[in-house]
Design a protein around this motif. Structure first.
Motif, short mmCIF file in Angstrom:
data_model
loop_
_atom_site.label_atom_id
_atom_site.label_comp_id
_atom_site.label_asym_id
_atom_site.label_seq_id
_atom_site.Cartn_x
_atom_site.Cartn_y
_atom_site.Cartn_z
N ASP A 93 0.85 -1.18 0.00
CA ASP A 93 0.00 0.00 0.00
C ASP A 93 0.89 1.24 0.00
O ASP A 93 1.59 1.51 0.99
CB ASP A 93 -0.90 -0.02 1.24
N GLY A 94 0.88 1.98 -1.10
CA GLY A 94 1.72 3.16 -1.19
C GLY A 94 1.43 4.19 -0.12
O GLY A 94 2.32 4.91 0.33
N SER A 95 0.18 4.29 0.29
CA SER A 95 -0.18 5.27 1.31
C SER A 95 0.49 4.97 2.65
O SER A 95 1.07 5.86 3.27
CB SER A 95 -1.71 5.31 1.50
N ILE A 96 0.43 3.72 3.09
CA ILE A 96 1.03 3.38 4.38
C ILE A 96 2.55 3.47 4.28
O ILE A 96 3.23 3.83 5.26
CB ILE A 96 0.58 2.00 4.88
N GLY A 97 3.11 3.15 3.12
CA GLY A 97 4.55 3.31 2.95
C GLY A 97 4.97 4.75 3.10
O GLY A 97 5.98 5.06 3.75
N GLN A 98 4.21 5.67 2.50
CA GLN A 98 4.51 7.09 2.63
C GLN A 98 4.36 7.56 4.07
O GLN A 98 5.22 8.28 4.59
CB GLN A 98 3.60 7.92 1.72
N LEU A 99 3.28 7.17 4.72
CA LEU A 99 3.05 7.59 6.11
C LEU A 99 4.16 7.10 7.03
O LEU A 99 4.66 7.85 7.87
CB LEU A 99 1.69 7.06 6.59
N TYR A 100 4.54 5.83 6.86
CA TYR A 100 5.57 5.28 7.73
C TYR A 100 6.94 5.89 7.42
O TYR A 100 7.72 6.19 8.33
CB TYR A 100 5.63 3.76 7.59
N GLY A 101 7.22 6.08 6.14
CA GLY A 101 8.48 6.71 5.78
C GLY A 101 8.60 8.11 6.33
O GLY A 101 9.65 8.50 6.88
N ASN A 102 7.55 8.90 6.20
CA ASN A 102 7.54 10.25 6.78
C ASN A 102 7.78 10.18 8.29
O ASN A 102 8.54 10.98 8.85
CB ASN A 102 6.21 10.94 6.52
N HIS A 103 7.10 9.26 8.94
CA HIS A 103 7.24 9.10 10.39
C HIS A 103 8.70 8.85 10.77
O HIS A 103 9.23 9.48 11.70
CB HIS A 103 6.36 7.95 10.88
N LEU A 104 9.36 7.93 10.07
CA LEU A 104 10.75 7.64 10.39
C LEU A 104 11.63 8.88 10.24
O LEU A 104 12.48 9.16 11.10
CB LEU A 104 11.27 6.53 9.48
N ASN A 105 11.43 9.61 9.17
CA ASN A 105 12.21 10.83 8.97
C ASN A 105 11.99 11.82 10.11
O ASN A 105 12.95 12.40 10.65
CB ASN A 105 11.82 11.51 7.65
N LEU A 106 10.75 11.99 10.49
CA LEU A 106 10.41 12.99 11.50
C LEU A 106 10.90 12.61 12.90
O LEU A 106 11.20 13.49 13.71
CB LEU A 106 8.90 13.22 11.52
N THR A 107 10.98 11.32 13.18
CA THR A 107 11.48 10.92 14.50
C THR A 107 12.93 11.36 14.68
O THR A 107 13.41 11.48 15.82
CB THR A 107 11.37 9.41 14.73
N ALA A 108 13.64 11.58 13.56
CA ALA A 108 15.04 12.02 13.63
C ALA A 108 15.18 13.53 13.48
O ALA A 108 16.30 14.05 13.46
CB ALA A 108 15.86 11.33 12.55
N LEU A 109 14.08 14.24 13.40
CA LEU A 109 14.13 15.68 13.13
C LEU A 109 14.85 16.45 14.24
O LEU A 109 15.65 17.35 13.98
CB LEU A 109 12.71 16.22 12.95
N GLY A 110 14.57 16.09 15.50
CA GLY A 110 15.25 16.75 16.61
C GLY A 110 16.75 16.51 16.59
O GLY A 110 17.54 17.38 16.96
N HIS A 111 17.15 15.32 16.15
CA HIS A 111 18.57 14.96 16.05
C HIS A 111 19.27 15.83 15.01
O HIS A 111 20.36 16.36 15.27
CB HIS A 111 18.67 13.49 15.66
N VAL A 112 18.65 16.01 13.87
CA VAL A 112 19.30 16.70 12.76
C VAL A 112 19.16 18.22 12.86
O VAL A 112 20.13 18.96 12.67
CB VAL A 112 18.72 16.21 11.42
N SER A 113 17.95 18.68 13.16
CA SER A 113 17.66 20.11 13.07
C SER A 113 17.37 20.77 14.41
O SER A 113 17.04 21.97 14.44
CB SER A 113 16.46 20.33 12.13
N GLY A 114 17.45 20.02 15.50
CA GLY A 114 17.12 20.58 16.80
C GLY A 114 18.32 20.79 17.69
O GLY A 114 19.47 20.59 17.29
N THR A 115 18.03 21.20 18.91
CA THR A 115 19.07 21.33 19.92
C THR A 115 19.38 19.96 20.51
O THR A 115 18.64 18.99 20.26
CB THR A 115 18.61 22.27 21.04
N ALA A 116 20.42 19.89 21.32
CA ALA A 116 20.75 18.62 21.98
C ALA A 116 19.60 18.17 22.88
O ALA A 116 19.29 16.98 22.95
CB ALA A 116 22.03 18.79 22.79
N ALA A 117 18.95 19.13 23.55
CA ALA A 117 17.83 18.80 24.43
C ALA A 117 16.65 18.27 23.63
O ALA A 117 15.95 17.34 24.05
CB ALA A 117 17.42 20.02 25.24
#
Length: 408
Positions: A93-117
């Motif tokens: 299902d392309g929809s669930i693949g997109q949703l899950y892929g986005n989710h994985l990227n976003l879980t790392a957002l604080g790591h890449v673009s945020g502060t240490a906290a």
């Protein structure tokens, strides 16, 4: 969340059932979930609407904290394995693949673009509470305005492409402030007041992503919900998630393509009839059908190989973290762009041509074979590959690295 556990047999021996921290087990789990989702994919595509059922299954699977490092309570998978799981889910299902892929990227957002906290906070909260992330970052849509209010902020306006926002625990948006060049990226919880879904996603493909627009009515954004600044500021790694997001899309495209190929192959083997002048008794002996399937297979192998090669480069760059240089970042961007160009071309080609090897009866609505093309045609328009090819050409001829944007 599914955790390592075991069962006892009648001889009191311990039999390991699953250890989701091991690559083989979480990849096998994703394959099983993909098969389950495939059974209802046609019906869910026709229904469209909010993907509550799919996200529930993802929560129950234990795969939400997949790329959260182990020291924060997550599984600690590599991007190499994570992207293979995105591909497996997209095959169903392309929809669930997109949703899950986005989710994985976003879980790392604080790591890449945020502060240490922020890095520690969002990693730990995701793992501890099994949180699902979604976003409407699209910085090209500048209708969402953010204004200071004391130490905090208020947001008003409209934001489009709110993919999966309606079922997300943590929601990421971008907004612009008058007189400030760069947009603000912020994370708010599901229960924040003033956010209204316009329920206006009615596109031909990716119909279960619920990617409609949202209206903000004086929504509060606390100061520590705005990401950054990174330390050191403006380092090459701080923009690297855009490249990972591009490769995530590549694997969604490949999953959809492989799903179309598998569905067509099964139909051809069981239902398709050979043409009257073929001189053979079975469609699987028809010379032109054989030619098409050979062509499909070669195209898929090439696209997958290029994507996997890019994933290796992405992981190597990820491991460098803030030591990543602008030149190294740019070279990975070129590799990912090349993979995206090929995956787009191959996917659009195969999802269209499967009807040439299945026949007229395969266009019946009950089979839903058209959803593969509709999903790919919709999602591959996310950003134009013409600009990827231009950037690759500029690198090949002039040794110029791609301009850093949300898409490159």
């Amino acid at each position: 969340m599914i955790a390592p556990h075991c069962l006892e047999n009648t001889k009191d021996d311990l039999i390991m059932v699953l250890d989701i921290t091991k690559p083989k087990d979480y990849i096998d789990l994703a394959a099983s979930l993909s098969k389950e989702l495939a059974q209802s994919a046609v019906a869910r595509d026709a229904e469209a609407g909010v993907p509550e059922e799919e996200i529930k299954k993802l929560r129950e699977s234990g795969l939400l904290p997949l790329i959260v490092p182990k020291q924060y309570g997550g599984i600690g998978a590599t991007w190499i394995d994570a992207l293979k799981i995105v591909r497996k889910l997209s095959k169903a299902d392309g929809s669930i693949g997109q949703l899950y892929g986005n989710h994985l990227n976003l879980t790392a957002l604080g790591h890449v673009s945020g502060t240490a906290a922020q890095k520690e906070k969002y990693y730990r909260e995701t793992a501890k509470n099994n949180l699902f992330w979604a976003n409407a970052i699209n910085t090209r849509d500048t209708r969402l305005k953010i204004t200071p209010e004391g130490e905090n902020f208020r947001v008003n306006g409209i934001k489009s492409f709110g993919t999966g926002i309606s079922v997300a625990d943590l929601r990421v948006f971008s907004a612009v402030q008058d007189g400030v060049e760069l947009p603000f990226i912020f994370v708010i919880p599901k229960d924040r007041e003033g956010l209204i879904s316009n329920q206006d996603w009615d596109n031909i493909g990716q119909r279960r992503t619920d990617s409609g627009s949202y209206r903000f009515n004086n929504v509060l954004v606390e100061k520590d919900e705005i990401l950054g600044p990174t330390d050191p500021p403006n380092n090459a790694f701080s923009t690297f998630l855009g490249i990972i997001a591009q490769l995530t899309k590549v694997n969604v495209y490949l999953g959809i393509t492989k799903g179309a190929f598998a569905a067509a192959r099964e139909y051809t083997k069981t239902t398709t009839r050979p043409w009257i002048t073929s001189g053979v008794e079975s469609a699987t002996q028809d010379p032109y059908i054989l030619h098409h399937y050979g062509d499909f297979w070669v195209e898929i192998q090439a696209a997958v190989a290029l994507a996997d090669q890019a994933a290796q480069k992405v992981q190597a760059a990820w491991d460098k973290d803030i030591a990543l240089s602008p030149e190294e970042r740019g070279e990975v961007a070129i590799a990912v762009s090349a993979a995206k160009v090929l995956a787009t071309r191959v996917g659009i080609d195969i999802t269209n041509r499967i009807f040439e090897v299945t026949g007229t009866r395969a266009t019946a609505t009950k089979y839903g074979f058209d959803r593969y093309w509709r999903d790919l045609r919709t999602f591959t328009l996310h950003d134009p590959i013409d600009y990827k090819l231009r950037a690759i050409g500029d690198w090949v001829l002039n040794n110029e690295l791609p301009t850093i944007t949300q898409y490159s």
